[in-house]
Design a protein around this motif. Sequence first.
Motif, mmCIF file in Angstrom:
data_model
loop_
_atom_site.group_PDB
_atom_site.id
_atom_site.type_symbol
_atom_site.label_atom_id
_atom_site.label_comp_id
_atom_site.label_asym_id
_atom_site.label_seq_id
_atom_site.Cartn_x
_atom_site.Cartn_y
_atom_site.Cartn_z
ATOM 1 N N CYS A 187 0.832 -1.189 0.000
ATOM 2 C CA CYS A 187 0.000 0.000 0.000
ATOM 3 C C CYS A 187 0.869 1.242 0.000
ATOM 4 O O CYS A 187 1.748 1.392 0.851
ATOM 5 C CB CYS A 187 -0.907 0.002 1.231
ATOM 6 N N CYS A 226 -7.085 -1.061 0.351
ATOM 7 C CA CYS A 226 -6.174 -1.526 1.403
ATOM 8 C C CYS A 226 -6.984 -1.928 2.629
ATOM 9 O O CYS A 226 -7.784 -1.129 3.127
ATOM 10 C CB CYS A 226 -5.183 -0.436 1.769
ATOM 11 N N GLU A 284 -6.003 -2.231 5.512
ATOM 12 C CA GLU A 284 -5.479 -1.561 6.706
ATOM 13 C C GLU A 284 -6.014 -0.137 6.807
ATOM 14 O O GLU A 284 -6.615 0.241 7.781
ATOM 15 C CB GLU A 284 -3.948 -1.550 6.603
ATOM 16 N N CYS A 285 -5.793 0.646 5.705
ATOM 17 C CA CYS A 285 -6.119 2.071 5.808
ATOM 18 C C CYS A 285 -7.228 2.505 4.852
ATOM 19 O O CYS A 285 -7.593 3.662 4.798
ATOM 20 C CB CYS A 285 -4.860 2.903 5.529
#
Lengths: 250, 250
Positions: free
Chosen positions: A192, B192, B194-195
């Motif tokens: 990412c 993503c 995660e974010c």
Amino acid sequence: SPIEKLPTNELSSIKTVIAVMSGKGGVGKSTVTSLLAISSARKGDKVGVLDADITGPSIPKMFGIKDKPDNSEFGIYPVKTSNLGIEIMSLNLLLAKEDDPVIWRGPLIAGAVRQFWTDVIWGDLDYLFIDLPPGTGDAPLTVLQQIPLDGLIIVSSPQDLALMVVKKAVKMAEKLNVAILGLIENMSYVQCPECGKKIQLFGKGKSQEAAQKMDIPFLGSLPIDPVIARLCDEGRIEEYENENIEKITS
Amino acid sequence: SPIEKLPTNELSSIKTVIAVMSGKGGVGKSTVTSLLAISSARKGDKVGVLDADITGPSIPKMFGIKDKPDNSEFGIYPVKTSNLGIEIMSLNLLLAKEDDPVIWRGPLIAGAVRQFWTDVIWGDLDYLFIDLPPGTGDAPLTVLQQIPLDGLIIVSSPQDLALMVVKKAVKMAEKLNVAILGLIENMSYVQCPECGKKIQLFGKGKSQEAAQKMDIPFLGSLPIDPVIARLCDEGRIEEYENENIEKITS
Ligand SMILES: Nc1ncnc2c1ncn2[C@@H]1O[C@H](COP(=O)(O)OP(=O)(O)O)[C@@H](O)[C@H]1O
Ligand SMILES: Nc1ncnc2c1ncn2[C@@H]1O[C@H](COP(=O)(O)OP(=O)(O)O)[C@@H](O)[C@H]1O
Ligand SMILES: [Zn+2]
């Protein structure tokens, strides 16, 4: 009975011929072929790429080639790339427009592949890389049976689905007595750009384990790098630098 | 002169036949074909999938099919999927092992495709989806010339490189007078975990603009979803739920 290997053009002198295969489409055969050719050329080798994907050729676009091939009574000359002088031959170089379809059945496809070996004047090359289309049909069969290969590099993505189809290619090579140099896993993960997390789009890489089971060397893996996709679209793949490919080719 | 269309098996009665094509491998034809079939089956339609990728078949694995087809003097019966009862026929169902290669040249490939139409007892179907292999060779040519298609769905990834090869498929369909229902862009971005950032691996989607230039409808786009890749590997694609595919099929 073994099939006779075809002679090269009398003006060609090729030291090593390596075909790049996978069986499965879209895993990055053309990309890996291009990166291997670029890495060799940077080391000073004389390098050529034969695009054996007759109906879906993408090599000329990746290298941004605009010229058409010359020919003489001795044969057809490949086109050199602008940066590294890699010699390229592809059906797309012989079409009026790059998006014109080649609607051919097997015999014509096999004929074109043979001519790229016998009628193209490759000159002196240290390496000729042959980019194979997906599947185990006419073009892969003609290359593995009739061209004297020094070895085959297999490309897969990390997925079971891709590995299942890749195993078909490995079994085909073994049946036709072609030496397998090893397996490269492509598209292993993407990082990412925002938070740095490694995202495994196609699951945890099983290629290394699969290579061991198939008793072939595991040559390494490449992540998905959006820069590659962009440079391919811009015809500037020769500008890609990455230590992952250097690790694989050494 | 137009080529005669092949008759179906006398025990088949198929209302609509749609082929899914791209020209480029690995853009998600098999995945999109499967998702379209699943979406139709969920609405109560009787649905079949004919895997015309003879040397690189992946449909049976996506649906986790373990059974082999039955046959009678009238023909071969497709295999039903466990959840939705989608009828499937693929060369991989006729092999001893799913990773055995089919090393065939054009005439055998074309013959198998024809038999999947004339010798398979599809029964009463509302929709038959035909998953085409990459390229514009024997299998796509046999399907577009000899099977009476109601329309073609084109699949591309967002990249110029893929769109260049996809244009070849579109020009082929136009040359053979097959109606194009529209273009689906697959692998548009990945989010993503995660974010939450949307990462465009293959650049900004140009498929909508390309569809307009080719004068074909743009049917919508699908992101890369690691769940799809996992369910494909586990043979559980029928469990995938996503509003993106529902938007496209309505
Ligand atoms: N490691 C990578 N990172 C980013 N993009 C990639 C990578 N490998 C391949 N691609 C892209 O994915 C697409 C498919 O790759 P390609 O080499 O054409 O596959 P194949 O030859 O197996 O069909 C190409 O458009 C290429 O730009
Ligand atoms: N939208 C998507 N999200 C995640 N994975 C996908 C998606 N579309 C395709 N894939 C994966 O990418 C691989 C290539 O897709 P596939 O349908 O086999 O392509 P094709 O039929 O065009 O060769 C498959 O293994 C599949 O699981
Ligand atoms: Zn992130």
